[in-house]
Design a protein around this motif. Structure first.
Motif, short mmCIF file in Angstrom:
data_model
loop_
_atom_site.label_atom_id
_atom_site.label_comp_id
_atom_site.label_asym_id
_atom_site.label_seq_id
_atom_site.Cartn_x
_atom_site.Cartn_y
_atom_site.Cartn_z
N TYR A 45 0.93 -1.18 -0.08
CA TYR A 45 0.03 -0.06 -0.13
C TYR A 45 1.01 1.13 -0.17
O TYR A 45 1.74 1.26 0.88
CB TYR A 45 -1.01 0.16 1.16
CG TYR A 45 -1.93 1.10 1.18
CD1 TYR A 45 -2.83 1.23 0.16
CD2 TYR A 45 -1.66 2.23 2.23
CE1 TYR A 45 -3.57 2.44 0.39
CE2 TYR A 45 -2.30 3.41 2.09
CZ TYR A 45 -3.32 3.45 1.16
OH TYR A 45 -4.00 4.64 1.30
N SER A 46 0.51 2.19 -0.85
CA SER A 46 1.51 3.33 -1.04
C SER A 46 0.76 4.66 -1.10
O SER A 46 0.99 5.71 -1.96
CB SER A 46 2.04 3.26 -2.35
OG SER A 46 1.49 2.88 -3.36
N GLY A 47 -0.50 4.73 -0.68
CA GLY A 47 -1.29 5.71 -0.38
C GLY A 47 -2.16 6.03 -1.64
O GLY A 47 -2.08 5.08 -2.44
N VAL A 70 -11.01 8.62 2.20
CA VAL A 70 -11.83 8.12 3.23
C VAL A 70 -11.47 6.76 3.42
O VAL A 70 -11.65 6.11 4.72
CB VAL A 70 -13.00 8.60 2.90
CG1 VAL A 70 -14.07 8.03 3.98
CG2 VAL A 70 -13.34 10.03 2.70
N TYR A 71 -11.54 6.10 2.35
CA TYR A 71 -11.36 4.59 2.45
C TYR A 71 -10.01 4.22 3.20
O TYR A 71 -10.16 3.39 3.92
CB TYR A 71 -11.40 3.96 1.03
CG TYR A 71 -11.35 2.06 1.09
CD1 TYR A 71 -12.49 1.61 1.30
CD2 TYR A 71 -9.97 1.76 0.96
CE1 TYR A 71 -12.33 0.45 1.45
CE2 TYR A 71 -10.24 0.43 0.79
CZ TYR A 71 -11.18 -0.41 1.00
OH TYR A 71 -11.22 -1.65 1.17
N ALA A 72 -8.84 4.79 2.76
CA ALA A 72 -7.77 4.84 3.83
C ALA A 72 -7.96 4.89 5.05
O ALA A 72 -7.22 4.20 6.11
CB ALA A 72 -6.54 5.75 2.91
N GLN A 73 -8.57 5.75 5.44
CA GLN A 73 -9.03 6.19 6.84
C GLN A 73 -9.84 4.77 7.64
O GLN A 73 -9.35 4.56 8.73
CB GLN A 73 -9.70 7.56 7.04
CG GLN A 73 -8.80 8.69 6.85
CD GLN A 73 -9.15 9.90 7.04
OE1 GLN A 73 -10.23 10.02 7.95
NE2 GLN A 73 -8.92 11.25 6.68
N LEU A 74 -10.62 4.47 6.52
CA LEU A 74 -11.44 3.29 7.10
C LEU A 74 -10.68 2.08 7.46
O LEU A 74 -10.91 1.59 8.37
CB LEU A 74 -12.50 3.04 6.18
CG LEU A 74 -13.74 3.99 6.05
CD1 LEU A 74 -14.53 3.41 4.97
CD2 LEU A 74 -14.43 4.59 7.23
N GLY A 94 -2.35 5.40 6.91
CA GLY A 94 -1.04 4.81 6.31
C GLY A 94 -1.43 3.28 6.41
O GLY A 94 -0.24 2.69 6.32
N GLY A 95 -2.17 2.72 6.77
CA GLY A 95 -2.50 1.23 7.07
C GLY A 95 -2.09 0.86 8.37
O GLY A 95 -1.17 1.72 8.89
#
Lengths: 200, 827
Positions: free
Chosen positions: A171-173, B70-74, B140-141
């Motif tokens: 995953y890279s943003g 938003v999906y990354a934050q979820l 960032g995961g």
């Protein structure tokens, strides 16, 4: 991954089918043991004998035997997949958030398309221009990360000429979804043409 | 005094304040355990809703439900909350609530620390929740790999929320781990030798030790990454001598033990419940204890299996692959011991048993896919795909959520004193079980088809639509099941009728008192002679209520319990607990100000907050102790014991010892980081090494050697009844000299923003300086105690505690100074 198109991916796919079969057998076995514990009539055993059967026999013996067999198979496969071959074709891959750049000994770089000869061992030297990415062509081989300041090597081989989908798998943003590339495998003539710069 | 009078007298001493006020100043483990659990399940709900949003987004291709950001934050917050704000605190809550009751004592070792830990969790959790509400959540995961999470690629405050908020929450994990270790080893019922301890105690003891050694690497990693983000110290930047792989090592050095930190307490629940549900005793108690200990050791040797794709040489990888498969052996031992226990007895299908069966099926599948991904070539393919996501949910849901639901249904009658009314639980179980497997079996397939984890959408022609939709539908079925459990429990709390004491016929002590349990747990402490004291003596509850055990007659309105010998369980001393106080919540609030000042970058507040914490800590410690010798105290059964403050090793000594174990792991991780950067990172050696400056090295080491000698003189003089002020003052001076030398080292460090070498050296010096400062404050405290007459020949516990810290600081100081000067000495 389930539709391998190269020796490395094929070995891993075989490994998977063997492990799936074994796992299914173990799951059925455990389920039967659980179900049998509910049966109404049963002989009473003493603790010492039961410990020997359940803990030493099943817990230790059974699990060690299964795991040892699987582990040696896995390590042997891994060693085969990373063993140095005589004269692999050398290419480089550099990942950035903007996309992949591939380099060759004998000609200019290409963007987002990696050209390789089919039926030959290719060693990809992978690095990154910014953050961590991962090089993955599921139908050809497993993946390896592109890490700042390090160079990682992965060997791939395609059985037949054709186009294979590749992607970044770390995953890279924002924009991660679209960090994809393709691998173009050429036959021998096509590869020579490519090296001479006659195909882009 | 009859049983009712005794109850009234004890309750007046032990009860929390009534109403709202009592929520904030309670120090009772019963209250705080419940508060931990309720808060943890609140976060389970929050993270559950996030996962529903994730599945809604992935149900169809090109869904416009959530944007990529938003999906990354979820997904980041789903993982983060489940791990740090649900799983760990739920375990702490369970252990905090149950351990004193199971072990037959009246509270944990440090009631105020329990409260402080809870409030750190509550405030830190609120910080994380605020980031979510404000739309500034980490993205960032959940394992936060730099350089993606570094200042260059993630300049926003999102990542800071994670690094600072999670570190704040982890204080509660460390606090709980320290006091659970001490409570389990020193606060059991008299006569309960280690081999008679309920198996759950062993699991929690091992888990706590794992928290003490597993969390420090992550805390260190978070501090280093925050230093890089806030002040440009390049620990993880390859072009300046750092290495992003260092983060991965530190993170997984924590992250893999973490899996077992979550699994082991759940396994402890299973080892407790299965024999009761099968009306028998546990098969292979000794084997299980041994396998738990083995699991703990092995789990620290396999962090690299999260890094099989980072290009580590194949033989190194093969070693970790072997370790990763080996860890399945002690797990298999436990699994077959449980099934063997069921064969030995006659299992009954009560509500907890359903979830136990759910555990078996789910966890076996998760374990088998775990063995698969431990096989390196296979991991190269499925790493970072939905297959891994599915595997880890099988392990965590199977290995944690099912057991904890079983435990919930098992102990709920104890907590409330009621019995279940509507049978909603059975329906809920069926929905959860089918929903779970429908969702995550499908996700295995998606991973094999090449769906990467963390992608926010996919193309129609990928051919994943039907499977994703299936997974999403089943995930909502599971959510409905979990909601039914919640409704079932709420009905139970408010509507259900009173139930009988000990509905399952269990033999452990938590059932041998009233339910719901009284504020003091036991009217008198039992003398334990077997692993199942309640089974062996069904009249035990009456005997304890009638005051036939220890400490049946509270002295001077004190909250009292007994401290015992670690292995044999022979009573050693009387412990007097502090009563209800607002001090923990105040201290947690000031600690919160410290973290908030770092988050919002208002650094002038930071030192004020540090002083505030130190002042409150001073008050915290000052409230203990006495100015007169109390002498031997009657504890009942014709026995007289000293107060713990009049022994050589009080509970404070034990707590310090365990805290220093965690502390030493932190220091060890720092040294590992230094060695790792030096040997592995590109860009070494650095342009300049630290210059040699002999006075700094010589004075520092001399002071570090003198301080332990001086504190020993202090201890000897206190124990001999002589004046101890002079050596104590001199020890303080020695520690101040050490602090000055370490400060000088920090000031002379080559520019820390130019190369990771300087940055690491600065942190090393800072660590030593911090410890010298803390120990200095402790020596100042001890000096003041001596001056005020708080120490005597009998009251000798406090100097012994300070001695531990002085020794540790001296060792750290010598190591820091030597390591810093070593390159200059060698060249």
């Amino acid at each position: 991954m389930l539709d391998p198109a190269g020796p490395a991916a094929r070995e891993i796919a075989t490994l998977w089918w063997i492990m799936l079969g074994g796992s299914f057998a173990i799951l059925v076995f455990v389920t039967i043991l659980l179900a049998l514990s509910f049966r109404p009539d049963r002989r009473q055993h003493d603790d010492v004998r039961m410990e020997r059967t359940w803990i030493v026999g099943l817990g230790l013996g059974f699990s060690v035997a299964v795991l040892a067999a699987l582990l040696s198979y896995g390590v042997a496969t891994g060693a085969r997949l990373t063993a140095p071959s005589e004269t692999p074709v050398q290419v480089t891959a550099k990942a950035t958030l903007a996309g992949w750049t591939f380099g060759y000994d004998a000609r200019d770089d290409t963007e987002d398309v990696l050209h390789i000869p089919a039926r030959r061992d290719v060693e990809v030297a992978i690095t990154t221009g910014d953050i961590i990415h991962s090089f993955w062509v599921p139908r050809l081989a497993g993946k390896i990360d592109a890490i700042p300041g390090h160079v990682n090597r992965l060997r791939i081989e395609a059985d037949t000429p054709g186009v294979y989908q590749g992607r970044s798998a770390e995953y890279s943003g924002p924009g991660y979804l679209d960090l994809r590339f393709t691998v173009q495998a050429h036959d021998a003539d096509g590869w020579q043409e490519f090296l001479r710069g006659e195909t882009e | 005094m009859n049983a009712l009078q005794r109850h009234r007298k004890l309750d007046a001493i032990w009860a929390s304040d009534k109403g709202f006020r009592g929520w904030f100043n309670t120090v009772s483990h019963t209250d705080l355990g419940r508060m931990f659990l309720v808060t943890a399940f609140f976060y389970f709900g929050v993270a559950g809703v996030l996962s529903m949003l994730i599945r809604a987004q992935l149900a169809t291709p090109h869904s416009a439900w959530a944007s990529e950001e938003v999906y990354a934050q979820l997904f980041t917050m789903h993982g983060t909350i489940m791990m740090f704000l649900f799983a760990i605190p739920a375990i702490e809550g369970m252990a905090v609530y149950l351990i004193p009751k199971m072990l037959g004592t009246r509270d944990l070792a440090y009631p105020r620390l329990t409260a402080y830990g809870y409030w750190c969790y509550a405030f830190g959790g609120a910080m994380m929740l605020a980031s979510l509400v404000l739309g500034l959540a980490p993205d960032g995961g959940w394992f936060m790999y730099p350089p993606l999470t570094g200042g260059i690629h993630s300049p926003g405050i999102n990542t800071d929320f994670w690094l600072i908020g999670i570190t704040f929450v982890e204080i509660s994990a460390i606090c709980a781990a320290v006091e659970l270790c001490v409570s389990i080893l020193k606060f059991r019922a008299p006569g309960m030798s280690l081999d008679k301890m309920p198996i759950f105690g062993w699991y929690i003891l091992v888990t706590s030790l794992m928290i003490l050694t597993g969390f420090p690497p992550l805390i260190l990693g978070s501090i280093l990454l925050e230093l890089e983000r806030a002040f440009g110290l390049p620990f993880f930047q390859a072009e300046l001598g750092g290495d992003s792989l260092l983060w991965q090592h530190l993170f997984w050095l924590f992250g893999h033990p973490e899996v077992y930190i979550i699994f082991l307490p759940a396994a402890g629940i299973l080892s407790t419940l299965i024999p009761v549900m099968a009306r028998t005793t546990l098969l292979g108690y000794g084997w299980i204890v041994a396998s738990v200990v083995a699991l703990a050791f092995l789990s620290f040797g396999l962090w690299v299996h999260h890094m099989f794709t980072t290009g580590i040489p194949h033989m190194g990888v093969a070693f970790f692959s072997a370790a990763s498969t080996l860890v399945a052996v002690p797990t298999a031992v436990q699994l077959f011991a449980w099934i063997g226990t069921m064969w030995k007895g006659r299992p009954e299908l009560h509500m907890p048993m359903l979830h136990i069966l759910g555990f078996f099926i789910t966890f076996v599948i998760g374990g088998l896919t775990g063995v698969m991904v431990a096989i390196v070539p296979f991991d190269w393919q499925v790493h970072d795909t939905a297959f891994i996501t599915a595997h880890l949910h099988y392990v965590l849901f199977g290995g944690f959520v099912f057991p904890i639901l079983a435990g919930l249904y098992y102990w709920l009658p104890l907590v409330t004193g009621r019995k279940r009314f509507f049978k909603l639980g059975e329906t809920a179980f069926v929905l959860i079980f089918t929903g779970f497997h429908g969702t995550f079996l499908a996700m295995h397939v998606l991973g094999l088809l090449g769906q990467r984890r963390r992608i926010h959408t996919y193309d129609v022609d990928a051919g994943w639509t039907a499977i994703n939709l299936t997974a999403s539908v089943f995930s909502f079925i599971m959510a409905i099941g979990l909601a039914l459990v919640l409704i079932d429990i709420i009905i139970h709390l408010f509507i259900a009728v009173r139930g009988a004491r000990s509905p399952w016929g269990a033999g452990t002590l938590e059932w041998a008192t009233m339910s719901p349990p009284p504020s003091y747990n036991f009217a008198s402490l039992p003398h334990v002679t077997s692993r199942a004291p309640y089974t062996d003596n069904p009249t035990l509850p009456d005997e304890m209520a009638r005051g036939l055990g220890y400490l049946s007659d509270p002295q001077e309105g004190r909250r009292e319990t007994l401290m015992i010998d670690v292995t044999s369980g022979t009573p050693e001393a009387v412990v007097v607990y502090p009563a209800n106080t607002f001090l923990p919540i105040k201290m947690a609030a000031v600690t919160g100000v410290f973290f908030l000042s770092l988050l919002l970058k208002v650094y002038w507040i930071t030192p004020l907050a540090v002083i505030g914490v130190a002042a409150l800590a001073w008050r915290w410690a000052w409230q203990l102790g006495a100015r007169n010798d109390a002498g031997p105290q009657p504890v009942g059964r014709d026995m007289y014991l000293p107060l713990s403050s009049e022994t050589a090793k009080s509970q404070g000594w034990w707590g310090s010892a365990f805290l220093l174990v965690a502390n030493a792991t932190f220091f060890g991780s720092l040294l590992f980081g230094y060695a790792f950067l030096w040997t592995i990172a590109p860009g070494w050696p650095p342009p300049v090494w630290l210059d040699l400056w002999l006075p700094e090295l010589a004075f520092g080491i001399a002071a570090a050697l003198a301080a332990p000698i001086l504190i020993r003189m202090t201890c000897a003089r206190v124990a001999g009844g002589q004046a101890a002020a002079a050596p104590c003052t001199m020890a303080l001076v020695a520690v101040v000299v050490l602090a000055v030398c370490l400060a000088s080292l920090m000031l002379r460090t080559p520019d820390p923003s130019m190369h990771a070498y300087g940055a690491t050296l600065l942190v090393l010096g800072g660590y030593g300086f911090f410890h010298a400062a803390v120990t200095g404050v402790m020596l100042g405290f001890l000096r003041a105690r001596i001056a005020k007459g708080h120490t005597s020949q009998a009251r000798r516990a406090e100097p012994a505690i300070v001695r531990l810290w002085v020794d540790y600081t001296a060792a750290v100081g010598i190591l820091c100074l030597t390591i810093a000067h070593l390159p200059a000495l060698l060249t």
